[in-house]
Design an enzyme around this catalytic site. Structure first.
Site, mmCIF file in Angstrom:
data_model
loop_
_atom_site.group_PDB
_atom_site.id
_atom_site.type_symbol
_atom_site.label_atom_id
_atom_site.label_comp_id
_atom_site.label_asym_id
_atom_site.label_seq_id
_atom_site.Cartn_x
_atom_site.Cartn_y
_atom_site.Cartn_z
ATOM 1 C CG ASP A 1 -8.354 -14.225 17.626
ATOM 2 O OD1 ASP A 1 -9.215 -14.494 16.560
ATOM 3 O OD2 ASP A 1 -8.383 -13.320 18.462
ATOM 4 C CB SER B 1 -25.551 -13.927 8.056
ATOM 5 O OG SER B 1 -26.419 -13.531 8.626
ATOM 6 C CE1 TYR C 1 -21.984 -11.748 11.059
ATOM 7 C CE2 TYR C 1 -24.119 -11.098 10.553
ATOM 8 C CZ TYR C 1 -23.482 -12.275 10.856
ATOM 9 O OH TYR C 1 -23.896 -13.417 10.801
ATOM 10 C CE LYS D 1 -20.956 -14.557 8.909
ATOM 11 N NZ LYS D 1 -20.101 -15.588 9.375
HETATM 12 N N1 LIG Z 1 -27.315 -17.256 15.853
HETATM 13 C C1 LIG Z 1 -27.575 -16.714 14.488
HETATM 14 O O1 LIG Z 1 -28.422 -16.207 14.548
HETATM 15 C C2 LIG Z 1 -26.795 -16.671 13.196
HETATM 16 C C3 LIG Z 1 -27.321 -16.143 12.185
HETATM 17 C C4 LIG Z 1 -26.664 -15.845 10.762
HETATM 18 C C5 LIG Z 1 -25.390 -16.336 10.895
HETATM 19 N N2 LIG Z 1 -24.650 -16.827 11.926
HETATM 20 C C6 LIG Z 1 -23.500 -17.238 11.949
HETATM 21 O O2 LIG Z 1 -23.166 -18.491 12.457
HETATM 22 C C7 LIG Z 1 -21.781 -18.736 12.886
HETATM 23 C C8 LIG Z 1 -21.656 -19.306 14.163
HETATM 24 O O3 LIG Z 1 -22.522 -18.555 15.124
HETATM 25 P P1 LIG Z 1 -23.283 -18.834 16.391
HETATM 26 O O4 LIG Z 1 -24.549 -17.925 16.494
HETATM 27 O O5 LIG Z 1 -23.306 -19.971 16.836
HETATM 28 O O6 LIG Z 1 -22.374 -17.974 17.558
HETATM 29 P P2 LIG Z 1 -21.480 -18.177 18.955
HETATM 30 O O7 LIG Z 1 -22.573 -18.774 19.944
HETATM 31 O O8 LIG Z 1 -21.300 -16.956 19.315
HETATM 32 O O9 LIG Z 1 -20.509 -19.059 18.715
HETATM 33 C C9 LIG Z 1 -19.505 -18.681 17.998
HETATM 34 C C10 LIG Z 1 -18.267 -19.738 18.050
HETATM 35 O O10 LIG Z 1 -17.075 -18.969 17.253
HETATM 36 C C11 LIG Z 1 -15.986 -18.914 18.441
HETATM 37 N N3 LIG Z 1 -15.311 -17.667 17.981
HETATM 38 C C12 LIG Z 1 -15.747 -16.275 17.973
HETATM 39 N N4 LIG Z 1 -14.711 -15.541 17.737
HETATM 40 C C13 LIG Z 1 -13.794 -16.143 17.344
HETATM 41 C C14 LIG Z 1 -12.282 -15.832 17.087
HETATM 42 N N5 LIG Z 1 -11.964 -14.597 17.033
HETATM 43 N N6 LIG Z 1 -11.451 -16.884 17.062
HETATM 44 C C15 LIG Z 1 -11.801 -18.078 17.152
HETATM 45 N N7 LIG Z 1 -12.974 -18.455 17.484
HETATM 46 C C16 LIG Z 1 -13.983 -17.626 17.573
HETATM 47 C C17 LIG Z 1 -16.656 -18.731 19.630
HETATM 48 O O11 LIG Z 1 -15.789 -19.081 20.663
HETATM 49 P P3 LIG Z 1 -14.859 -18.091 21.470
HETATM 50 O O12 LIG Z 1 -15.646 -16.669 21.632
HETATM 51 O O13 LIG Z 1 -14.502 -18.721 22.757
HETATM 52 O O14 LIG Z 1 -13.711 -17.887 20.606
HETATM 53 C C18 LIG Z 1 -17.898 -19.895 19.419
HETATM 54 O O15 LIG Z 1 -17.261 -21.118 19.722
HETATM 55 C C19 LIG Z 1 -21.253 -17.574 12.851
HETATM 56 O O16 LIG Z 1 -20.554 -17.398 11.524
HETATM 57 C C20 LIG Z 1 -22.339 -16.379 12.562
HETATM 58 O O17 LIG Z 1 -22.178 -15.377 12.148
HETATM 59 C C21 LIG Z 1 -25.325 -17.146 13.350
#
Ligand SMILES: NC(=O)c1ccc[n+]([C@@H]2O[C@H](COP(=O)([O-])OP(=O)(O)OC[C@H]3O[C@@H](n4cnc5c(N)ncnc54)[C@H](OP(=O)(O)O)[C@@H]3O)[C@@H](O)[C@H]2O)c1
Length: 256
Positions: free
Chosen positions: A63, A143, A156, A160
């Site tokens: 985590d 983000s 959030y 960020k």
């Molecule tokens: N998708 C979007 O639209 C978007 C837009 C802007 C920025 N982002 C950023 O991009 C990054 C990836 O996002 P995503 O959309 O790919 O998210 P996602 O699909 O929810 O994947 C998140 C990953 O991080 C892991 N994770 C979450 N909480 C964690 C914790 N406390 N400890 C360890 N691992 C953790 C998750 O696995 P577990 O839950 O099993 O731990 C998963 O592998 C993030 O930083 C997010 O803020 C995403």
């Protein structure tokens, strides 16, 4: 596996050892695949292992919100890779509230731990080796939502924003050691976490409902769109690039 239309498969990262947090799905998994395709050895992390962890990557459960989690990742990296040349602090996520004023203290703290301090802690454990070797690359995943400060996500976006500020300072500190530090800021990207967050937001009474217009380029992002930006930043093609933030959002947000 080689992917046409990008630089994956070129072997340009051969001999490099990479850690990518949050690589069990979404953007992190796409980054892991890109780095593996480019020849890097990769250790990735999440709180639990799933079938969507890319094949070929080492994996450790941790985590990232705690110092103990960061230490577990650093120890696993040493054991699996023997050192780290590339660090991608990607794990993160958001949970919307109807108004900023109803976000409880513990949620503010949780968002700081997940979207800001996780990177600070892991960087503090993995960049000393880069400094000693006078080479290395760090990418922080922020983000594009930082540019809007939308009240339902203020905890959030504030976390960020802190990450982006910290990233610039770390870049200045590590530049004399040949270590580069940059940020990638994704816009709306189709991932399990992104979709769940937007569904939750739409279900709030003050949420946007289904009335979200497409970005100027006409579609939401794909995880590979973000992974390609990360691949560029960690490659030697970006060797004169540090302290910057690359927004990858289909043209959605005005520059901040
Ligand atoms: N998708 C979007 O639209 C978007 C837009 C802007 C920025 N982002 C950023 O991009 C990054 C990836 O996002 P995503 O959309 O790919 O998210 P996602 O699909 O929810 O994947 C998140 C990953 O991080 C892991 N994770 C979450 N909480 C964690 C914790 N406390 N400890 C360890 N691992 C953790 C998750 O696995 P577990 O839950 O099993 O731990 C998963 O592998 C993030 O930083 C997010 O803020 C995403």
């Amino acid at each position: 596996m080689t992917t046409a239309g990008n630089d994956a498969g070129t072997g340009e990262l051969a001999g490099k050892r990479a850690v990518v947090t949050g690589g069990s799905r979404g953007i992190g998994a796409a980054v892991v695949r890109r780095l593996l395709d480019a020849g890097a050895e990769v250790l990735t992390t999440a709180r639990s292992k799933t079938s969507t962890v890319p094949e070929g990557a080492a994996f450790v459960e941790a985590d990232v919100r705690t110092r103990a989690g960061a230490e577990t990742i650093a120890e696993a990296a040493q054991a699996a890779l023997g050192g780290v040349d590339i660090l991608v602090d990607n794990a993160g996520g958001a949970r919307p509230f109807p108004h900023a004023w109803v976000i409880p203290d513990e949620e503010w703290q949780d968002q700081l731990d997940l979207n800001y301090l996780a990177a600070v802690r892991l960087d503090s454990l993995l960049t000393p080796g880069m400094r000693e070797r006078r080479s290395g690359v760090v990418v922080h995943v922020s983000s594009a939502a930082v540019l809007t400060s939308a009240p339902p996500f203020l905890h959030y976006t504030a976390a960020k924003a802190a990450l982006e500020n910290y990233s610039r300072g770390l870049a200045l500190e590590l530049a004399p050691f040949g270590v580069r530090v940059n940020t990638v800021s994704p816009g709306r990207t189709a991932t399990p976490g992104g979709e769940a967050t937007r569904e939750e937001w739409a279900s709030l009474s003050e949420g946007p409902g289904q009335d979200i217009t497409a970005p100027p380029l006409g579609r939401e992002g794909r995880p590979d769109d973000i992974a390609d930006a990360v691949l560029f930043l960690v490659s030697d093609r970006a060797s004169w690039l540090t302290g910057r933030n690359l927004t990858v959002d289909g043209g959605e947000f005005p520059a901040g």
